[in-house]
Write a protein that holds these residues in place. Structure first.
Motif, PDB file in Angstrom:
ATOM      1  N   GLU A   1      -4.649   1.011   7.392  1.00 18.07           N
ATOM      2  CA  GLU A   1      -5.181   2.345   6.401  1.00 18.07           C
ATOM      3  C   GLU A   1      -4.220   3.347   5.793  1.00 18.07           C
ATOM      4  N   THR A   2      -2.459   3.302   6.153  1.00 16.20           N
ATOM      5  CA  THR A   2      -1.171   3.958   5.462  1.00 16.20           C
ATOM      6  C   THR A   2      -0.758   3.253   4.879  1.00 16.20           C
ATOM      7  N   SER A   3      -0.937   2.029   4.128  1.00 19.15           N
ATOM      8  CA  SER A   3      -0.540   1.810   2.686  1.00 19.15           C
ATOM      9  C   SER A   3      -1.987   1.870   1.724  1.00 19.15           C
ATOM     10  N   ALA A   4      -3.695   1.191   2.211  1.00 15.70           N
ATOM     11  CA  ALA A   4      -4.439   1.610   1.865  1.00 15.70           C
ATOM     12  C   ALA A   4      -4.435   3.443   1.549  1.00 15.70           C
ATOM     13  N   ARG A   5      -4.034   3.796   2.166  1.00 15.80           N
ATOM     14  CA  ARG A   5      -4.169   5.975   1.705  1.00 15.80           C
ATOM     15  C   ARG A   5      -3.346   5.867   0.069  1.00 15.80           C
ATOM     16  N   ALA A   6      -2.174   5.157   0.847  1.00 16.32           N
ATOM     17  CA  ALA A   6      -1.601   5.327  -0.156  1.00 16.32           C
ATOM     18  C   ALA A   6      -1.790   4.803  -1.599  1.00 16.32           C
TER      19      ALA A   6
ATOM     20  N   TYR B   1       4.304  -3.632   1.050  1.00 17.26           N
ATOM     21  CA  TYR B   1       5.057  -4.729   0.597  1.00 17.26           C
ATOM     22  C   TYR B   1       6.335  -3.871   0.829  1.00 17.26           C
ATOM     23  N   ALA B   2       6.227  -2.417  -0.196  1.00 15.22           N
ATOM     24  CA  ALA B   2       7.357  -1.949  -0.456  1.00 15.22           C
ATOM     25  C   ALA B   2       8.202  -0.979   1.154  1.00 15.22           C
ATOM     26  N   GLU B   3       6.816  -0.838   2.036  1.00 15.11           N
ATOM     27  CA  GLU B   3       7.057  -0.289   3.350  1.00 15.11           C
ATOM     28  C   GLU B   3       7.772  -1.196   3.932  1.00 15.11           C
ATOM     29  N   GLY B   4       7.288  -2.793   4.058  1.00 12.06           N
ATOM     30  CA  GLY B   4       8.162  -3.627   5.087  1.00 12.06           C
ATOM     31  C   GLY B   4       7.382  -4.016   5.422  1.00 12.06           C
ATOM     32  N   LYS B   5       5.772  -4.056   5.383  1.00 13.23           N
ATOM     33  CA  LYS B   5       4.812  -4.471   6.501  1.00 13.23           C
ATOM     34  C   LYS B   5       4.362  -5.625   5.594  1.00 13.23           C
ATOM     35  N   PRO B   6       3.993  -6.515   7.375  1.00  7.07           N
ATOM     36  CA  PRO B   6       3.349  -7.214   6.922  1.00  7.07           C
ATOM     37  C   PRO B   6       1.485  -7.568   6.544  1.00  7.07           C
TER      38      PRO B   6
END
Length: 80
Positions: free
Chosen positions: A67-72, A58-63
């Motif tokens: 994997e990038t969000s999961a890594r974060a 959500y913070a990155e504006g992704k729908p």
């Protein structure tokens, strides 16, 4: 309680999202695999990582949680 398999983790996330009213895909397979592996299949850890991954996406504006969000999320949850 024994840990879940990768398939059970995926079903678990889909089930909980459906309970929340979402039947569309919100997590990529790679994100689910990373969450499962990091959480070692334990439901509480899966929940914590999944929530953090949703917030990261959500913070990155992704729908969708990739994997990038999961890594974060992993970095955030495991940071000391």
């Amino acid at each position: 309680m024994p840990s879940m398999t990768g398939e059970e983790t995926s079903s678990y996330l889909v089930h909980h999202l459906a309970l929340a009213g979402r039947t569309d895909t919100l997590f990529t397979d790679d994100a689910i695999t990373l969450i499962h592996d990091t959480a070692r299949g334990y439901p509480r850890a899966v929940n914590n990582l999944a929530v953090q991954a949703l917030l990261s996406a959500y913070a990155e504006g992704k729908p969708i949680v990739d994997e990038t969000s999961a890594r974060a999320a992993v970095a955030e949850v495991t940071a000391e």
